[in-house]
Design an enzyme around this catalytic site. Structure first.
Site, PDB file in Angstrom:
ATOM      1  CG  HIS A  51      -9.735 -21.443  -3.891  1.00  0.00           C
ATOM      2  ND1 HIS A  51      -9.610 -21.443  -5.258  1.00  0.00           N
ATOM      3  CD2 HIS A  51     -10.547 -20.391  -3.601  1.00  0.00           C
ATOM      4  CE1 HIS A  51     -10.311 -20.437  -5.775  1.00  0.00           C
ATOM      5  NE2 HIS A  51     -10.883 -19.789  -4.782  1.00  0.00           N
TER       6      HIS A  51
ATOM      7  CG  LEU B 171     -11.368 -28.117  -0.849  1.00  0.00           C
ATOM      8  CD1 LEU B 171     -11.451 -26.656  -0.416  1.00  0.00           C
ATOM      9  CD2 LEU B 171     -11.463 -29.035   0.365  1.00  0.00           C
ATOM     10  CD  GLU B 172      -8.549 -24.491  -7.392  1.00  0.00           C
ATOM     11  OE1 GLU B 172      -8.207 -24.672  -8.574  1.00  0.00           O
ATOM     12  OE2 GLU B 172      -8.548 -23.366  -6.850  1.00  0.00           O
ATOM     13  CB  VAL B 173      -6.075 -29.288  -1.070  1.00  0.00           C
ATOM     14  CG1 VAL B 173      -4.877 -29.326  -0.113  1.00  0.00           C
ATOM     15  CG2 VAL B 173      -7.347 -29.692  -0.325  1.00  0.00           C
TER      16      VAL B 173
END
Length: 269
Positions: free
Chosen positions: A8, A19-21
Site C-alpha cells: 500500500h 509503504l505498508e506491506v
C-alpha cells in the site's frame, strides 16, 4: 496463499515516504521479507500491517477526519478546523487533507470502515452529498475549498449549506482540538491492541510518515505514553459524556491505566 500480500503506497507516491506491506494470516515470512526488502530498495520506510479494514494508517486517520466533519456540521468553520490541527502540529489540517486525498476516495474508504466497525467510524453525513454534486477536491478544483488554476482560493461557502452545517458553533475551541486529536489516539490504541501493526514503534512510524502526525510528539502511541494512560482515559471519558460513546476509552487504555503500563518500553534512567 502463502505468496499473496499487498503493498500500500501513499499519494503522491514519489513524495510520500511510507509503504505498508499488508500480510494475510497465511502469508509466508519469506514473502513478507521479500516485499519489505523491495520497498526499502525503493527508498521507502516500510511497516508490516495485517490485512484488516483500513490497514493501519487509514484506520487511525478515519475517526480524526470524521470528527472534523462532525465539527463542521456543528458550525465550526473550515479554516478554523484546519488552523486548529496545524497548531497541534500537523502539516495540513483535516479539511485540506480531505481535498488532497479526494472526496470520492474518502467517501468510499469511510463506507468500508463504517461497515466494518459500525457507528464509531461512521463518516460525516454530508460527505456523500458533496461527492454527488461533483466535488472531488483539488483534483477537479471543487471540494471544501475553491481552486483556480490549481491554487486554493478559500473555503467554499456552498459547502456549509450542502452539509447542513449550523450557522454558529457552541463547541469550545479546546474541545474541537481534543475531539479530533483523541479520536485518532483512541483508535491507534485500539488498532495496536488488535495486532494491526506489530509494535508501537511501527505504529508511530506509520503515523508520522503516512499522515504527517507531528514528529515532535513522537507519534500517537508515544504521545499517549507521555501523557499517561490514566490522563488519556479521563479525558476520553469526559469527551464520551459530552459528545457520545464513540469516545469511550479503548479497553487497552483502561487496562494500562489500571496496571501502570506503557506502549513503549520505559526510558532507561
Amino acid at each position: 496463499p502463502e505468496r499473496v500480500l499487498g503493498m500500500h503506497f501513499f499519494s503522491p507516491v514519489d513524495r510520500m515516504p511510507l509503504l505498508e506491506v499488508i500480510v494475510s494470516d497465511r502469508t509466508a515470512p519469506w514473502a513478507t521479507v521479500t516485499a519489505v526488502t523491495f520497498g526499502r530498495r525503493m527508498g521507502k520506510t516500510v511497516i508490516v500491517v495485517r490485512d484488516r479494514p483500513g490497514f493501519w494508517v487509514n484506520r487511525i486517520l478515519a475517526p480524526y477526519l470524521n470528527e472534523a466533519g462532525r465539527l463542521l456540521q456543528e458550525g465550526v468553520k473550515i479554516d478554523t478546523l484546519d488552523a486548529t490541527m496545524v497548531g497541534f502540529g500537523f502539516p495540513v489540517g483535516p479539511i485540506t487533507l480531505l481535498d488532497e486525498v479526494g472526496l470520492d476516495v474518502a467517501a468510499k474508504s469511510s463506507h468500508v470502515l463504517s461497515e466494518a466497525f459500525g457507528e464509531r467510524l461512521a463518516p460525516m453525513a454530508g460527505l456523500q452529498r458533496l461527492v454527488e454534486t461533483g466535488r472531488m477536491g483539488r483534483k477537479n478544483g471543487r471540494g471544501f475549498y475553491r481552486y483556480e488554476r490549481g491554487r486554493r482560493r478559500g473555503a467554499d461557502p456552498a459547502v456549509y449549506v450542502l452539509c447542513g452545517a449550523a450557522l454558529t458553533s457552541e463547541v469550545p475551541a479546546e474541545d474541537s482540538e481534543a475531539r479530533m486529536a483523541y479520536a485518532l489516539l483512541n483508535e491507534a490504541a485500539r488498532a495496536l491492541d488488535e495486532g494491526v501493526v506489530r509494535s508501537a514503534r511501527d505504529g508511530d512510524v506509520g503515523a508520522v510518515f503516512g499522515i504527517g502526525y507531528p514528529a515532535f510528539r513522537g507519534g500517537p502511541l508515544r504521545y499517549l505514553d507521555a501523557m499517561g494512560a490514566p490522563t488519556a482515559v479521563e479525558r476520553l471519558a469526559q469527551l464520551a459524556e459530552r459528545y457520545g460513546p464513540r469516545f469511550a476509552p479503548a479497553p487497552v487504555l483502561e487496562r494500562m491505566a489500571r496496571e501502570g503500563t506503557r506502549f513503549h518500553p520505559s526510558p532507561a534512567h
